[in-house]
Design an enzyme around this catalytic site. Structure first.
Site, short mmCIF file in Angstrom:
data_model
loop_
_atom_site.label_atom_id
_atom_site.label_comp_id
_atom_site.label_asym_id
_atom_site.label_seq_id
_atom_site.Cartn_x
_atom_site.Cartn_y
_atom_site.Cartn_z
N LYS A 102 35.12 21.52 83.02
CA LYS A 102 34.06 20.72 82.36
C LYS A 102 34.31 20.58 80.86
O LYS A 102 33.95 19.56 80.28
CB LYS A 102 32.66 21.23 82.66
CG LYS A 102 32.37 22.62 82.21
CD LYS A 102 30.99 23.03 82.69
CE LYS A 102 30.61 24.40 82.15
NZ LYS A 102 31.66 25.43 82.23
N ARG A 162 22.79 27.80 80.59
CA ARG A 162 23.60 28.53 81.55
C ARG A 162 22.74 29.42 82.44
O ARG A 162 23.25 30.07 83.34
CB ARG A 162 24.57 29.40 80.78
CG ARG A 162 25.95 29.46 81.38
CD ARG A 162 26.84 29.98 80.30
NE ARG A 162 28.16 30.27 80.67
CZ ARG A 162 29.20 29.72 80.04
NH1 ARG A 162 29.01 28.78 79.14
NH2 ARG A 162 30.40 30.11 80.33
N ARG A 165 45.51 30.19 82.25
CA ARG A 165 45.23 29.30 81.11
C ARG A 165 45.76 29.89 79.80
O ARG A 165 45.54 31.05 79.50
CB ARG A 165 43.71 29.08 81.02
CG ARG A 165 43.30 28.20 79.85
CD ARG A 165 41.95 27.63 80.04
NE ARG A 165 40.87 28.60 79.91
CZ ARG A 165 39.58 28.29 80.01
NH1 ARG A 165 39.22 27.04 80.26
NH2 ARG A 165 38.66 29.22 79.89
N ARG A 167 42.97 33.65 76.11
CA ARG A 167 41.64 34.02 75.63
C ARG A 167 41.26 35.38 76.20
O ARG A 167 41.52 35.65 77.37
CB ARG A 167 40.62 32.97 76.09
CG ARG A 167 40.52 31.79 75.17
CD ARG A 167 39.73 30.66 75.78
NE ARG A 167 38.49 31.04 76.44
CZ ARG A 167 37.60 30.17 76.92
NH1 ARG A 167 37.83 28.86 76.79
NH2 ARG A 167 36.50 30.56 77.52
N ARG A 217 32.74 37.19 84.54
CA ARG A 217 32.25 35.82 84.30
C ARG A 217 31.86 35.14 85.61
O ARG A 217 30.87 34.42 85.68
CB ARG A 217 33.32 34.98 83.61
CG ARG A 217 33.52 35.35 82.16
CD ARG A 217 34.76 34.72 81.59
NE ARG A 217 34.57 33.32 81.25
CZ ARG A 217 35.57 32.50 80.94
NH1 ARG A 217 36.81 32.92 80.99
NH2 ARG A 217 35.32 31.26 80.61
P1 AMP Z 1 32.67 29.02 77.84
O1 AMP Z 1 33.74 28.59 76.91
O2 AMP Z 1 31.59 28.01 78.02
O3 AMP Z 1 33.22 29.54 79.15
O4 AMP Z 1 31.93 30.26 77.13
C1 AMP Z 1 32.64 31.43 76.78
C2 AMP Z 1 31.71 32.62 76.76
O5 AMP Z 1 30.67 32.41 75.78
C3 AMP Z 1 30.97 32.91 78.04
O6 AMP Z 1 31.76 33.68 78.94
C4 AMP Z 1 29.77 33.69 77.53
O7 AMP Z 1 30.12 35.01 77.18
C5 AMP Z 1 29.44 32.97 76.24
N1 AMP Z 1 28.49 31.86 76.45
C6 AMP Z 1 28.72 30.55 76.19
N2 AMP Z 1 27.61 29.81 76.42
C7 AMP Z 1 26.67 30.68 76.84
C8 AMP Z 1 25.31 30.53 77.24
N3 AMP Z 1 24.70 29.33 77.26
N4 AMP Z 1 24.64 31.63 77.63
C9 AMP Z 1 25.21 32.85 77.60
N5 AMP Z 1 26.49 33.06 77.24
C10 AMP Z 1 27.22 31.99 76.86
#
Ligand code: AMP
Length: 217
Positions: free
Chosen positions: A41, A120, A159, A192, A203
């Protein structure tokens, strides 16, 4: 298609960042993208502004950008968020909302938005709905991306991200010409922290428990 670059300073830096963007669209798009981490996404969210003319607002990018700042520049909420993120865990709703609230001008932006990674959880979605109702704004759509879980785990664990231009490749499925070096800019590729196997497991569990119920909502 031309590549559109939006000014995300206000989103990434909060009150210390100023948005210089002139909203170009009379009928802005306000979209939410849902889907498990690694489903693609983020990539879609970067492509969509080329045709939809709305700014890509990613909470993951926001946290990663804060990670690159000096510790003293981070708010207490941001410091707490980064600690959770490193473990692969979701950041608590109240902390996320504190961080988003400071950036609510991005949600009120007349140019619209493409939200990626927020909301989320159901409480985050309720908070977003409250803000939108107060501002008399409506979402145009919520788009849910799907892939089988084993495929997602494979995508995430392979990745690699360029530390300079942020381009993404895959260690085995789309390997760079020279191992560890970005094909596009020659920058160093890294994995990452939250793409490491132990964090991926956390996750995916967090997704099943907290994010999947959002589809119903
Ligand atoms: P993403 O790049 O969207 O996968 O986000 C990376 C990490 O940021 C996630 O694994 C969470 O630890 C944190 N994170 C990002 N957005 C949120 C959210 N809306 N609620 C809680 N944790 C978030």
């Amino acid at each position: 298609m031309t590549s559109v670059k939006y000014d995300r300073a206000a989103w990434l830096m909060g009150t210390s960042g100023e948005c210089t963007q002139e909203p170009a669209c009379a009928q802005p798009w306000r979209l939410v993208l849902l889907g498990a981490p690694g489903v693609g996404k983020g990539t879609q969210a970067e492509l969509l502004p080329q045709s939809l003319d709305a700014c890509h607002l990613s909470t993951g990018d926001l946290f990663r950008s804060a990670q690159r700042q000096a510790g003293c520049e981070r708010s207490p909420a941001m410091a707490a968020a980064l600690e959770e993120m490193q473990k692969g865990a979701l950041v608590p709703d109240s902390t996320v909302w504190e961080i988003i609230r400071v950036r609510s001008q991005c949600l009120r932006c007349p140019g619209g938005f493409i939200l990626d990674g927020f909301p989320r959880t159901v409480p985050q979605a309720v908070a977003l709905r409250g803000l939108m109702e107060n501002e008399k704004l409506a979402l145009n759509a919520v788009v849910n991306y799907e892939l089988p879980i084993p495929e997602i785990v494979e995508r995430l664990s392979g990745r690699r991200t360029c530390e300079r231009c942020k381009a993404i490749c895959h260690a085995t499925q789309r390997p760079p010409r020279i191992e560890g070096i970005c094909d596009q800019c020659g920058g160093r590729l890294f994995q990452r922290e939250d793409d490491r196997p132990e964090a991926i497991e956390v996750r995916m569990e967090a997704y099943e428990w907290s994010t999947a119920p959002l589809i119903e909502f």
